[in-house]
Design an enzyme around this catalytic site. Sequence first.
Site, PDB file in Angstrom:
ATOM      1  N   HIS A 259       0.999  -0.999  -0.010  1.00  0.00           N
ATOM      2  CA  HIS A 259      -0.208  -0.023   0.160  1.00  0.00           C
ATOM      3  C   HIS A 259       0.730   0.875   0.165  1.00  0.00           C
ATOM      4  O   HIS A 259       1.425   1.657   0.945  1.00  0.00           O
ATOM      5  CB  HIS A 259      -0.752   0.074   1.606  1.00  0.00           C
ATOM      6  CG  HIS A 259      -1.899   1.481   1.421  1.00  0.00           C
ATOM      7  ND1 HIS A 259      -2.461   1.332  -0.075  1.00  0.00           N
ATOM      8  CD2 HIS A 259      -1.922   2.297   2.389  1.00  0.00           C
ATOM      9  CE1 HIS A 259      -3.342   2.546   0.877  1.00  0.00           C
ATOM     10  NE2 HIS A 259      -2.773   2.679   2.210  1.00  0.00           N
ATOM     11  N   ASP A 261       0.930   5.332  -0.045  1.00  0.00           N
ATOM     12  CA  ASP A 261      -0.316   6.314   0.014  1.00  0.00           C
ATOM     13  C   ASP A 261       0.031   7.258  -1.337  1.00  0.00           C
ATOM     14  O   ASP A 261       1.101   7.828  -1.082  1.00  0.00           O
ATOM     15  CB  ASP A 261      -0.116   6.783   1.360  1.00  0.00           C
ATOM     16  CG  ASP A 261      -1.070   6.497   2.626  1.00  0.00           C
ATOM     17  OD1 ASP A 261      -2.399   5.645   2.076  1.00  0.00           O
ATOM     18  OD2 ASP A 261      -0.683   6.140   3.010  1.00  0.00           O
ATOM     19  N   ASP A 371      -7.691   1.286   3.151  1.00  0.00           N
ATOM     20  CA  ASP A 371      -7.387   2.467   3.536  1.00  0.00           C
ATOM     21  C   ASP A 371      -8.297   3.631   3.922  1.00  0.00           C
ATOM     22  O   ASP A 371      -7.832   4.527   3.921  1.00  0.00           O
ATOM     23  CB  ASP A 371      -5.955   2.777   3.904  1.00  0.00           C
ATOM     24  CG  ASP A 371      -5.259   3.502   5.187  1.00  0.00           C
ATOM     25  OD1 ASP A 371      -5.682   3.048   6.272  1.00  0.00           O
ATOM     26  OD2 ASP A 371      -4.169   4.364   4.775  1.00  0.00           O
ATOM     27  N   HIS A 576      -7.476   8.920  -0.830  1.00  0.00           N
ATOM     28  CA  HIS A 576      -7.540   8.910   0.767  1.00  0.00           C
ATOM     29  C   HIS A 576      -7.443  10.144   1.981  1.00  0.00           C
ATOM     30  O   HIS A 576      -7.063   9.876   3.705  1.00  0.00           O
ATOM     31  CB  HIS A 576      -8.271   7.978   1.160  1.00  0.00           C
ATOM     32  CG  HIS A 576      -6.951   6.772   1.643  1.00  0.00           C
ATOM     33  ND1 HIS A 576      -6.678   5.528   0.241  1.00  0.00           N
ATOM     34  CD2 HIS A 576      -6.041   6.599   2.309  1.00  0.00           C
ATOM     35  CE1 HIS A 576      -5.609   5.448   1.090  1.00  0.00           C
ATOM     36  NE2 HIS A 576      -5.190   6.027   1.628  1.00  0.00           N
TER      37      HIS A 576
END
Length: 1055
Positions: A259, A261, A371, A576
């Site tokens: 993951h 970001d 997430d 997000h």
Amino acid sequence: MATPVLKHWRTTLERVEKFISPLYFTDCNLRGRLFGDSCPVDALSSFITPERLPYQQAIQQNFRPAQVGDCFGPTWWTCWFRVELTIPEAWVGQEVHLRWESNGEGLVWRDGEPVQGLTKEGEKTSYVLNDRLGEGDPRSLTLYVEVACNGLLGAGKGSMIAAPDPEKMFQVSRAELAVFHRDVHKLLVDLELLLGMAKGLGEDNQRSFQALYTANQMVNICDPAQPKTFPIAQALACQFFDQRGGESQHTLHAMGHCHIDTAWLWPFKETVRKCARSWVTAVQLMERNPEFIFVCSQAQQLLWVKTHYPGLYTRLQEFACHGQFVPVGGTWVEMDGNLPSGEAMVRQFLQGQNFFLQEFGKMCSEFWLPDTFGYSAQLPQIMLGCGIGRFLTQKLSWNLVNSFPHHTFFWEGLDGSRVLTHFPPGDSYGMQGSVEEVLKTVTNNRDKGRTNHSAFLFGFGDGGGGPTQVMLDRLKRLCNTDGLPRVQLSSPGRLFSALENTSGQLCTWVGELFLELHNGTYTSQAQIKKENRECERILHDVELLSSLALARSAQFLYPASQLQCLWRLLLLNQFHDVVPGSCIQLVVEEAMCHYKDIRSHGNKLLSTAAAALCAGEPGPEGLLIVNTLPWKRTEVLALPRPGGAHSLGLILSPGDSAQHGLCSCPSPHVTATPAAPACVRGTRAPADSVSRPPPTKPDGSVTLDNGIIRVSLDPTGRLSSLVLVASGREVIAEGAMGNQFVLFDDVPLYWDAWDVMDYHLETRKPVLGQVGTLAVGSEGGLRGSAWFLLQLSPNSRLSQEVVLDIGCPYVRFHTEVHWHEAHKFLKVEFPARVRSPQATYEIQFGHLQRPTHYNTSWDWARFEVWAHRWMDLSEHSFGLALLNDCKYGASVHGSVLSLSLLRAPKAPDASADMGRHEFTYALMPHKGSFQDAGVIRAAYNLNFPLLALPAPGPAPTTAWSAFSLSTPAVVLETVKQAESSPESRTLVLRLYEAHGSHVDCWLQTSLLVKEAVLCNLLEQRDPTGQLPLHDDRLKLTFSPFQVRSLLLVLQPPSG
């Protein structure tokens, strides 16, 4: 053979722990033998730069001699190292590594290509130069290591989420060549796993003791100084792990995952390099482990890698063809699940799925959003409309109050759409392959007996990093071992197929997936949220006007490529951690630049479309008035005058049919124009009604009255009365005041920009104004207004204009705040004379109800919720709606409607929300239901004002409407050109049912339509969706909250 002795559990356990410890007894334990002979690199040189330079440019710079221990920086700079090395001849036949340790993130370049990430936090501190050094292999090499001056999770000063330390310095603590002992590595992995089983299965489990005793025997046999003892110890481990589990064992589908970001505690540009560092390491693992499968989401990140690292991107495409690199998610980025509009969510999938199809040959079948901070109840319908029926996330494991009851279930959305949903029961997307995690995945599973399969996502995440060889070796060793679940290196497709095959007993969850945490993100970084709403509006308007211009002008070229760029920029900022406001200041600044670009280019495209619409029309020069909403409107509009001044004009629209279109305003001096595009359906002001001059009473209070509502303000600007004139019904609760500003202390437990805790409600402090600050603004005519000043605190102040226009069913509150606080939360409250156990909140393509009480823990966990343009509290035949133009945080407790305005967190951006803010909210009392009273349309009107565009030439002399709908229950949300046919004249219309009802709707158009056919959200034709045209009308049937899209193939215009 030694005589067996009684074993003490703890001492035996700790004996094995110390034998593999990286801290204790490394002079004589096995861990200390992982690397053998070593030697320093021949030469180390470096240069430092504030830029993120491409490789070819970087290696041309002036490198200066460097050595291990040198400091470099500061934060966000880059230090390039040239590493010259010679492998000793004596190491022939052995595995040789470059060992590199730094507190910055590194990327190794070899022969002009990136080959591996090196990140101490991600347990990647060595690069394999040779698996087995051959006689003919080169001994001398020159490598480059690009070191970013930030860690895996940014550079927070004092804590991870603190604002970055701008002066932080970095260093390389190790740079050497070493022989790697692969046999020692394998033994260490086995001993780690045996220890994990002994601990995890516990002292009352037979298999636990077998694991511990096997490990103890291995320690007895294995002499770290005598490699010849290693195979015997290895054989003991094989004997243990080869004992198989039963047929009923739970199966874990292990997938490599990383993951990243897209922006968070680091800027967007650093994410580009994080992708390269992480994915090139995954490529290396795929090369060495053919059974390893790596999943990857976010089309935007793949596009970055394609642009900046084309060689790496080609390798990813190759491994995708082999099935080892698996794109997932289907979206442009892993967006926020609450705040983006419904249309923006559709565009995430539209842009993402088209990218995956173009670049990898197929679309994604799973939505991947592990997430984000909650999940809208309309996501299932949007997913299915984009070809996706499977969903994976895990964030609800973060719930602060209630444990979500399922890990595998069907999720039913607002319209009844259902998707198969899976939360990895280990409650993480960053597993490392330990026995503890494997056991947790099984024991934590809340759907035991319903399904026997779970996801196990392994690899360092958030800041990238991804899987390691150690993780893979652990999981391969645990593939089928008695006492543990079965572990398969698997793929999302295999996982969901297995879940689908056993889905008959799965439960269904209906409605939103609300995260009971991070509800401060509905309000943090208010300017980002305002720009997001504004840019969603601009893109909507540009697409509509460009579509109308395409329909009316044969010469007009629809700006498809420009709009794609602008949409992708907006979608990027809906990641997000960006639109929720949980990012560092650098990211906020970048986002604001993105929004500025969208507004600037969007307004140019609006002007271009307006010019095309005016081309060839007779009439005087003036203004083109455009209604971008599909219903008639009567509004007071500020019309430009020469010299930059403005005058108020009442834009009237006779007739009853709803419409989408435009008209001319021949003179900028008039106060009314006879032909206008739209009028709000609902209660109208009497023909002789005007907005009466606001009388100032002796006590300093002011009353505004337009014949629809009467607004009374006390001398400090609070709302003392709000009356629906026709019924005489008072809205404000007896003895209470509306428009009451309230400050709260806002100190969460840890996640500063993310969280507002329930205990903040205990610190409520009403802000009291001073008598005499209320003054009259506009004195009647088309508009009446009053304004006041309010000192919120010694450091912050507010000014507000309360505005009531003729014919308008709501009163507006134009607000300006100069905000300079620390850990404070500003809200505005409206106590209503309305009683209901639930309130209604707008979400994407619809609305839902939430409780106004705290009966259960599930109720009070929603003390702060999100909404889009409106919320409403209604009892039978009467209610009060609170509208807004850029806010998302809200709550209704009892009969008090509360809108969240501003927060003041200090991490990860120490300057978050400081400065000047402008926003508008509005209050609309209504008779009957909010649906019948026109609340939904009123909120649209507030957010999509009539456009008054300068006409470059003669404007049309008669009003012209493109579309109208036969029912207010259906909203025409979007009009755009079809993505797949930039050369053809095909429009896409997206409509949704907004009232929550089954309804038939006739869509009428003045456009020349050749063919009409239903399509999905990806604009793919429905083979059975042909729609017959009856007198320029189409009949559409809707179920509650259903979203429908159709393609209109246009005939060529005459001119």
